[in-house]
Write a protein that holds these residues in place. Structure first.
Motif, short mmCIF file in Angstrom:
data_model
loop_
_atom_site.label_atom_id
_atom_site.label_comp_id
_atom_site.label_asym_id
_atom_site.label_seq_id
_atom_site.Cartn_x
_atom_site.Cartn_y
_atom_site.Cartn_z
N LEU A 69 8.97 -10.27 2.11
CA LEU A 69 10.00 -9.58 1.32
C LEU A 69 11.37 -10.23 1.50
O LEU A 69 11.80 -10.49 2.63
N TYR A 70 12.04 -10.47 0.36
CA TYR A 70 13.43 -10.91 0.41
C TYR A 70 14.26 -9.77 -0.17
O TYR A 70 13.97 -9.28 -1.26
N GLU A 91 13.45 3.94 -0.37
CA GLU A 91 12.66 4.44 0.77
C GLU A 91 11.17 4.12 0.62
O GLU A 91 10.43 4.16 1.61
N THR A 92 10.73 3.85 -0.62
CA THR A 92 9.29 3.68 -0.84
C THR A 92 8.88 2.22 -1.04
O THR A 92 7.73 1.94 -1.34
N ILE A 150 4.70 -2.02 -1.45
CA ILE A 150 4.20 -3.36 -1.09
C ILE A 150 2.83 -3.22 -0.42
O ILE A 150 1.91 -3.98 -0.69
N ARG A 151 2.72 -2.22 0.46
CA ARG A 151 1.47 -2.06 1.21
C ARG A 151 0.29 -1.73 0.29
O ARG A 151 -0.78 -2.30 0.41
N VAL A 152 0.50 -0.79 -0.60
CA VAL A 152 -0.65 -0.39 -1.44
C VAL A 152 -0.82 -1.36 -2.61
O VAL A 152 -1.84 -1.31 -3.30
N GLY A 153 0.12 -2.25 -2.78
CA GLY A 153 0.07 -3.11 -3.95
C GLY A 153 0.46 -2.23 -5.11
O GLY A 153 0.24 -1.03 -5.09
#
Ligand code: HAM
Length: 414
Positions: free
Chosen positions: A327-328, A402-403, A408-411
């Motif tokens: 992540l940037y 906040e999410t 990113i995690r769940v795509g």
């Protein structure tokens, strides 16, 4: 002031070179820890006497190459020129004789020798080393050599050649030494001045000479391997038989000499044709008398060290992949900077690789920078929330800052 430079014979490690070293360390750790070696690190300096006694007064290392500091009432200290004597000192100091023997220790450390710098020869250099202390079983010798062979192979070090010999015990060597000195004295007029000057102190080094007259004299010199006691011969033969079993190809070299005095019985050296004049990649041997020499009880030992710079020079470089960036974090206006800071910190704490904009670039500049750093996602913090962009698919979606990590995690379906 003139532009500052690293001192002669030293170098900085950065970029791909740092990645290559990290990879070498990972491979060395794997090879050695699979065989039961555990890591040891000793201080960068030790009492000068440890090296003078351990490595040997007559060696080049002790005579010319030590960086010695006079610490007044604290005595004389020396930057370690090698690792075996310090590891033996640590073995004694920590009573490691009480542990199951042999105690197997490995290190990746820097060493210091005041040598004339050239390709592959530095004044500060790094070694991977392995020492097995407390057993004189020939299987220790063979296993140790096999591990260096495996390490070089795993690193892709090319053009290697293994030479091996045996120096016998100190008693055999003392008798042989006299015989060799007599031979050298009888032919003194054909020898180089340097060899003549070392007849008393270190006649074995004559085998190392490039001087044509000396080489001719050494052709007919007596060989230590022909003078070994039955015990030493049998020990050597067992080492060789186990190496055969381990699939290691070697050449017996009756004139192999090493630059350090502590060796007894097995000595060996790996060279690589991929290197220039400094072709020794790694070497070592048995040092059954070293522990007594530094003030401990008789304790056998066997080990080696290999030069990190030389292994890397002789290796086919593996592709080094930089750490991927998940992540940037960019921001649209200065008031979103603190939110950007928090998002990047939270992302790292959650185990992702994340960087935020740190140089006050324009938004366009930030996006360019994100692209250049190979980021998978960019989050642009602005009035509407976080515009999250997948740089791989090109998709984009605005989400609550906040999410971002959750998305990113769940795509996310963009
Ligand atoms: P050594 O042969 O002096 O042995 O050094 C081992 C390796 O360190 C060499 O083969 C070479 O690759 C590297 N090396 C030595 N000097 C330099 C230098 N100036 N610049 C770059 N590389 C260098 C020992 O140090 C013994 N302690 C090995 C040992 C361990 N024997 C028993 N246990």
């Amino acid at each position: 002031m003139a532009k500052p430079q690293a001192p002669r014979g030293t170098f900085d490690v950065l970029g791909d070179a740092a990645l290559a070293r990290a990879e070498l360390e990972r491979v060395a750790k794997g090879v050695l820890e699979r065989a039961g070696y555990t890591r040891i690190e000793t201080p960068v300096f030790e009492a000068t006497e440890l090296f003078a006694r351990g490595v040997g007064e007559s060696t080049d290392v002790v005579q010319k190459e030590m960086y010695t500091l006079d610490e007044g009432s604290e005595g004389s200290l020396t930057l370690r020129p090698e690792g075996t004597a310090p590891v033996c000192r640590a073995y004694l100091e920590h009573g490691m004789h009480k542990l199951p023997q042999p105690v197997k220790l490995w290190y990746l450390s820097s060493f210091f020798r005041r040598e004339r710098p050239q390709a592959g020869r530095f004044r500060q250099f790094w070694q991977v080393g392995a020492e097995a202390i407390g057993s004189d079983d020939p299987a220790v010798d063979a296993e140790s050599i096999l591990l260096l062979f495996e390490l070089l192979e795993s690193l892709g070090v090319t053009g290697t050649r293994l030479r091996i010999g045996s120096l016998g015990t100190p008693a055999t060597r003392a008798a042989y030494r006299e015989e060799l000195q007599a031979h050298l004295r009888a032919h003194a007029s054909s020898l180089s001045a340097e060899v003549v000057s070392r007849i008393e102190l270190n006649p074995l080094r004559a085998f190392d000479s490039d001087h044509p007259g000396t080489r001719a004299v050494m052709e007919s010199a007596p060989r230590l391997l022909d003078r070994l006691s039955d015990d030493d011969r049998q020990h050597f033969d067992e080492v060789l038989a186990l190496l055969d079993l381990g699939g290691v190809t070697y050449e017996i070299d009756p004139t192999l000499v090493r630059g350090l005095d502590y060796y007894t019985r097995t000595v060996f050296e790996f060279t690589s044709a991929a290197l220039g004049a400094q072709s020794g990649v790694g070497g070592g041997g048995r040092y059954d008398g070293l522990m007594e020499e530094i003030g401990g009880p008789a304790t056998p030992g066997m080990g080696w060290a290999a030069g990190v710079e030389r292994m890397l020079l002789a290796a086919v470089p593996p592709p080094v992949a930089p750490v991927p960036l998940d992540l940037y974090v960019a921001y649209a206006a200065p008031e979103h900077r603190t939110a950007a800071f928090k998002l990047a910190a939270d992302a790292r704490r959650a185990g992702h690789t994340a960087r935020m904009e740190l140089a006050g670039r324009s938004l366009k500049g930030q996006l360019k920078q994100a692209d250049r750093s190979g980021a998978r996602y960019v989050a642009i913090l602005g009035d509407e929330g976080a515009a999250l962009k997948d740089l791989e698919s090109g998709g984009q979606q605005t989400v609550d800052p906040e999410t971002v990590m959750h998305h990113i995690r769940v795509g996310f379906n963009l």
